[in-house]
Design a protein around this motif. Structure first.
Motif, mmCIF file in Angstrom:
data_model
loop_
_atom_site.group_PDB
_atom_site.id
_atom_site.type_symbol
_atom_site.label_atom_id
_atom_site.label_comp_id
_atom_site.label_asym_id
_atom_site.label_seq_id
_atom_site.Cartn_x
_atom_site.Cartn_y
_atom_site.Cartn_z
ATOM 1 N N LEU A 228 0.771 -1.044 -0.029
ATOM 2 C CA LEU A 228 0.007 0.054 0.085
ATOM 3 C C LEU A 228 0.975 1.312 -0.141
ATOM 4 C CD1 LEU A 228 -2.693 -1.104 2.730
ATOM 5 C CD2 LEU A 228 -2.935 -0.553 0.193
ATOM 6 N N GLY A 229 2.090 1.272 -0.090
ATOM 7 C CA GLY A 229 2.912 2.209 0.017
ATOM 8 C C GLY A 229 3.495 2.877 1.340
ATOM 9 N N GLY A 230 3.189 1.881 2.149
ATOM 10 C CA GLY A 230 3.193 2.367 3.677
ATOM 11 C C GLY A 230 4.658 1.949 4.264
ATOM 12 N N GLY A 231 5.592 1.537 3.521
ATOM 13 C CA GLY A 231 7.041 1.350 3.824
ATOM 14 C C GLY A 231 7.821 2.638 3.798
ATOM 15 N N MET A 232 8.041 3.046 5.343
ATOM 16 C CA MET A 232 8.432 4.587 5.537
ATOM 17 C C MET A 232 9.821 4.619 5.903
ATOM 18 S SD MET A 232 5.117 6.228 7.207
ATOM 19 C CE MET A 232 4.790 5.388 8.563
ATOM 20 N N ARG A 233 10.708 3.842 5.681
ATOM 21 C CA ARG A 233 12.097 4.137 5.842
ATOM 22 C C ARG A 233 12.588 4.772 7.375
ATOM 23 N NH1 ARG A 233 13.732 0.498 2.212
ATOM 24 N NH2 ARG A 233 12.823 1.005 0.137
ATOM 25 N N GLN A 234 13.013 5.942 7.620
ATOM 26 C CA GLN A 234 13.426 6.540 8.679
ATOM 27 C C GLN A 234 12.274 7.102 9.609
ATOM 28 O OE1 GLN A 234 15.339 6.946 5.836
ATOM 29 N NE2 GLN A 234 16.705 5.376 6.318
ATOM 30 N N ALA A 235 11.383 6.693 9.624
ATOM 31 C CA ALA A 235 10.030 7.234 10.067
ATOM 32 C C ALA A 235 10.037 7.120 11.674
ATOM 33 C CB ALA A 235 8.786 6.476 9.574
ATOM 34 N N GLY A 236 11.233 6.892 12.283
ATOM 35 C CA GLY A 236 11.297 6.911 13.807
ATOM 36 C C GLY A 236 11.272 8.254 14.171
#
Ligand code: TLP
Length: 345
Positions: A228-236
């Protein structure tokens, strides 16, 4: 003119503590599972809800969408209330992504009960699609922030499980439910299989929701999140605000509920407005302005001219949502402006 924005609790801005935590957040690539702040938030959310695992998602819609997909097969039915968020405000994701159709039950206050769910349950057969999931919304948005009596919710879960059906809870405002009932989020969610709750509404985080449940399902949920496009990388950076939302913000929700009740009492005394203040237990008020002769969009437009924003939620239904970015003085100002406006009709 000061603007009091009561359209939704989604309008809350991050607190100074959140902004500090965001700036200092330790981050990594979450698609590799290497963001320590997201990992901590997912563990903490699961722990607080008493479930095995958690998944950080950008929005409540994505959390619900993943849950519906995890529990069902293409071509099944999902039992839900006819005014549920999943059916009315999620762009048909249950059909688009999970390939399911709703079996919607009309209710007075948004709350299902086991007898009605049981009556709509369908095993597979030659002519009909089988039921794959029961979905409950707690608190219920369009019902007016209504709360499931815990025994009613538990009975739905027991009944559904006896038929082999899972239950997903849209707990976008689960912490409001906890604050109003005095029950812990863990106790409220004890019998449901998965829960989505939002960090970005009354809890004040700028972005983010959690999906919690059994580890096996949540692990599969990561694949759907990526699709769904929700792999967000540095979303910490976002999860850091989410952790503050989770740990610090629930304690102040009773203030929002008191403000909502104050506004409901004021509205109930105004001519032409229908609302039962005793039904306002959380941070959402829905009232009917038909008796004023105005439509809901007209009512909202006239209030906007006076610096108070609210949402038209039907031809004559208006919604107000209280939150920490509209403290007591702002809600008092909104109440005065409503009195003034209704008097001038
Ligand atoms: N609700 C929004 C609008 O979509 C109506 C609001 O202003 O109340 N479940 C429930 C019960 C919700 O109320 C919402 C948001 C969601 C899910 C979706 O959350 P987001 O906006 O994060 O996708």
């Amino acid at each position: 003119m000061p603007i009091v924005d009561l359209r939704s609790d989604t309008v809350t801005r991050p607190t100074p503590e959140m902004r500090e935590a965001m700036a200092a957040a330790e981050v990594g690539d979450d698609v590799y599972g290497e963001d320590p702040t997201i990992n901590r938030l997912e563990e903490r959310a699961a722990e607080i809800l008493g479930k095995e695992a958690g998944l950080f998602v950008p929005t409540g819609v994505m959390g619900n969408t993943i849950a519906l997909k995890l529990h069902t097969e293409h071509g099944q039915e999902i039992i839900c209330d006819s005014r549920s968020h999943i059916l009315n405000y999620e762009l048909s994701m249950m059909a688009w992504f999970a390939g399911c159709v709703p079996r919607a039950i009309p209710t007075a206050d948004g709350l299902l009960d086991w007898d009605r769910v049981k009556a709509e349950y369908r095993p597979s057969g030659p002519h009909w699609a089988s039921t794959g999931l029961v979905e409950v919304e707690n608190t219920h948005n369009v019902g007016g922030g209504t709360i499931y009596p815990q025994s009613q919710l538990d009975a739905i879960c027991d009944g559904a499980h006896s038929l082999g059906l899972p239950v997903h809870m849209d707990g976008a405002r689960l912490f409001n439910c906890a604050a109003a009932t005095g029950l812990s989020p863990r106790d409220i969610a004890a019998k449901v299989d998965t829960v989505m709750f939002c960090l970005s509404k009354g809890l004040g985080a700028p972005v983010g929701s959690m999906l919690v449940g059994p580890r096996k399902l949540i692990d599969r949920g990561r694949t759907y999140r990526k699709r769904l496009g929700g792999g967000m990388r540095q979303a910490g950076i976002l999860a850091a605000a989410g952790l503050i939302a989770l740990e610090q913000m629930p304690a102040r929700l009773p203030q929002d509920h008191a403000n909502a009740r104050m506004l409901a009492d004021v509205l109930a005394a105004l001519p032409g407005i229908a609302i039962d203040p005793t039904r306002v237990r959380t941070n959402i008020l829905i009232f009917d302005v038909a008796g004023t002769g105005l439509t809901a969009p007209d009512f909202a437009a006239r209030m906007k001219q006076r610096g108070v924003l609210m949402s038209a939620f039907g031809p004559t239904l208006v919604r107000i949502v209280t939150h920490y970015d509209a403290p007591l003085e702002a809600c008092r100002l909104a109440a005065d402006k409503m009195k003034e406006m209704v008097k001038a009709i």
